[in-house]
Design a protein around this motif. Structure first.
Motif, mmCIF file in Angstrom:
data_model
loop_
_atom_site.group_PDB
_atom_site.id
_atom_site.type_symbol
_atom_site.label_atom_id
_atom_site.label_comp_id
_atom_site.label_asym_id
_atom_site.label_seq_id
_atom_site.Cartn_x
_atom_site.Cartn_y
_atom_site.Cartn_z
ATOM 1 N N ARG A 115 37.168 -34.686 7.300
ATOM 2 C CA ARG A 115 36.574 -35.506 8.359
ATOM 3 C C ARG A 115 35.099 -35.200 8.584
ATOM 4 N N VAL A 116 34.681 -33.963 8.393
ATOM 5 C CA VAL A 116 33.265 -33.640 8.620
ATOM 6 C C VAL A 116 32.428 -33.782 7.353
ATOM 7 N N ALA A 117 33.078 -33.861 6.187
ATOM 8 C CA ALA A 117 32.340 -34.052 4.940
ATOM 9 C C ALA A 117 31.756 -35.464 4.890
ATOM 10 N N ARG A 118 30.648 -35.597 4.207
ATOM 11 C CA ARG A 118 30.053 -36.918 4.028
ATOM 12 C C ARG A 118 30.743 -37.654 2.893
ATOM 13 N N ALA A 119 30.573 -38.971 2.855
ATOM 14 C CA ALA A 119 31.169 -39.768 1.790
ATOM 15 C C ALA A 119 30.699 -39.241 0.437
ATOM 16 N N GLY A 120 31.650 -39.067 -0.495
ATOM 17 C CA GLY A 120 31.312 -38.559 -1.813
ATOM 18 C C GLY A 120 31.128 -37.055 -1.866
ATOM 19 N N GLU A 121 31.548 -36.355 -0.831
ATOM 20 C CA GLU A 121 31.356 -34.909 -0.736
ATOM 21 C C GLU A 121 32.702 -34.226 -0.546
ATOM 22 N N VAL A 122 32.866 -33.034 -1.118
ATOM 23 C CA VAL A 122 34.094 -32.245 -0.961
ATOM 24 C C VAL A 122 33.712 -30.872 -0.421
ATOM 25 N N LEU A 123 34.359 -30.474 0.666
ATOM 26 C CA LEU A 123 34.120 -29.166 1.269
ATOM 27 C C LEU A 123 35.311 -28.253 0.999
ATOM 28 N N VAL A 124 35.034 -26.992 0.718
ATOM 29 C CA VAL A 124 36.072 -26.017 0.407
ATOM 30 C C VAL A 124 36.141 -24.980 1.520
ATOM 31 N N ASP A 125 37.345 -24.710 1.984
ATOM 32 C CA ASP A 125 37.551 -23.713 3.029
ATOM 33 C C ASP A 125 37.295 -22.306 2.494
ATOM 34 N N GLY A 126 36.767 -21.435 3.339
ATOM 35 C CA GLY A 126 36.443 -20.086 2.919
ATOM 36 C C GLY A 126 37.624 -19.227 2.548
ATOM 37 N N GLU A 127 38.856 -19.660 2.905
ATOM 38 C CA GLU A 127 40.050 -18.882 2.584
ATOM 39 C C GLU A 127 40.635 -19.203 1.213
#
Length: 340
Positions: A115-127
């Motif tokens: 939900r907080v990532a921008r379109a075309g972006e993938v965020l990875v959790d620190g865990e």
């Protein structure tokens, strides 16, 4: 509950209307089919978001699917955004009667990142273990608030998600990109000509900023004029952790600092800088550098809002120390040189 890798995908508002690549449902079906072909299972579904999970040994398959967020999208605005997490999931129906729907902290983390990532972006959790092991290529960090919950993640390099060649060289490249994103006016490809190891900021210096950056959060702020604060301050907690105080529990300290940061999430920039800096310092002392880097970046962003040179300097110095202690001396030097 068993551990899983979860990849969540969110369709931005611009991608909802039908386009040349189809409407939302057709695109969601396509994503689910690709996920199933890679061994994943649909564990969550909503009007604009879906999540697919694998067992915790299938990180390669999960990352492969995550990197397809922009495929078939005619424009960047219509691409999926994604989040990757790792953790426990519990089936909605243990007998398997309701497909593979499930719930757990891993799903919360992945959907929050999507939900907080921008379109075309993938965020990875620190865990995610692959991230903590230095196997994923990153191009920066992002943090935001999702439904009142602070969300932080590392931006995955979709063109080259896995590190190749020398681990030291790859990590330095990723760190340099992350630093460049956090400092206006710099380029990820800039290389410092002077790579001398820069002096590390002392714990005492950072604690001074934590104490001076703004009012204490929570109960500490409600004190009678001329009286001492009730209970330990943020700096006191970090100081005790640094000194190895036998009477304190590091887990409790980190929990209290996270609570303090949550309480001040919408507060003044100086107080947000203070709590994020305190938590980053505590995480560093506790041996959790990936999480510490994210909180230090948050602290730096808040410090810049305050336009207070000492606070900005302390955040940059702590980030430099974190990068250097993680084995990225060039990245640490770049941060300090670009900030001058």
């Amino acid at each position: 509950m068993e551990r899983h890798i979860v990849v969540a995908f969110r369709m931005p508002p611009a991608g909802m209307p039908a386009g040349p690549e189809g409407g939302y449902l057709a695109r969601a079906r396509s994503m689910c089919s690709r996920g199933e072909a890679l061994g994943g299972r649909l564990v969550a579904w909503s009007a604009g978001l879906l999540a697919i999970a694998w067992d915790d040994d299938s990180i390669e398959e999960a990352v492969t699917l995550a990197t397809t967020v922009g495929e078939l999208a005619p424009s960047a605005e219509r691409a999926w955004s994604g989040g990757i997490s790792e953790g426990e999931l519990e089936p909605l129906a243990p007998d398997g009667q309701r497909m593979h729907l499930a719930w757990g902290e891993a799903l919360l983390a992945a959907t929050g990142l999507a939900r907080v990532a921008r379109a075309g972006e993938v965020l990875v959790d620190g865990e995610v273990r692959a991230l903590r092991a230095g196997q994923l290529a990153l191009i920066g960090a992002r943090s935001s608030t999702d439904a009142g919950r602070r969300v932080r993640g590392w931006r995955l390099d979709l063109g080259r998600p896995w590190k190749r060649g020398s681990a030291e060289g790859d990590w330095a490249d990723s760190a340099n990109r992350a630093i460049a994103e956090s400092i206006p006016g710099t380029s990820p490809d800039d290389r410092p000509s002077d790579t001398r190891f820069l002096e590390e900021v002392s714990t005492a210096q950072v604690l001074e900023i934590i104490e001076a950056a703004g009012p204490q959060s929570g109960a500490q702020s409600d004190t009678i004029e001329g009286s001492k604060p009730q209970g330990p301050t943020l700096a006191d907690r970090v100081r005790a952790l640094s000194a190895g105080d036998k009477g304190g529990d590091p887990v409790v300290t980190l929990t209290e600092l996270r609570r303090a940061r949550s309480q001040i999430a919408d507060g003044p920039a100086a107080s947000r800088c203070q709590t994020s800096l305190a938590l980053a310092m505590a995480l560093s002392i506790a041996g959790r550098p990936e999480e510490a880097l994210l909180d230090a970046l948050d602290a730096l962003a808040s410090a810049r809002e305050t336009k207070e040179p000492k606070a900005v300097g302390a955040c940059i110095a702590l980030l430099s120390r974190l990068y250097a202690s993680a084995g990225f001396p060039d990245a640490a030097s770049k941060l300090r040189l670009d900030a001058r």
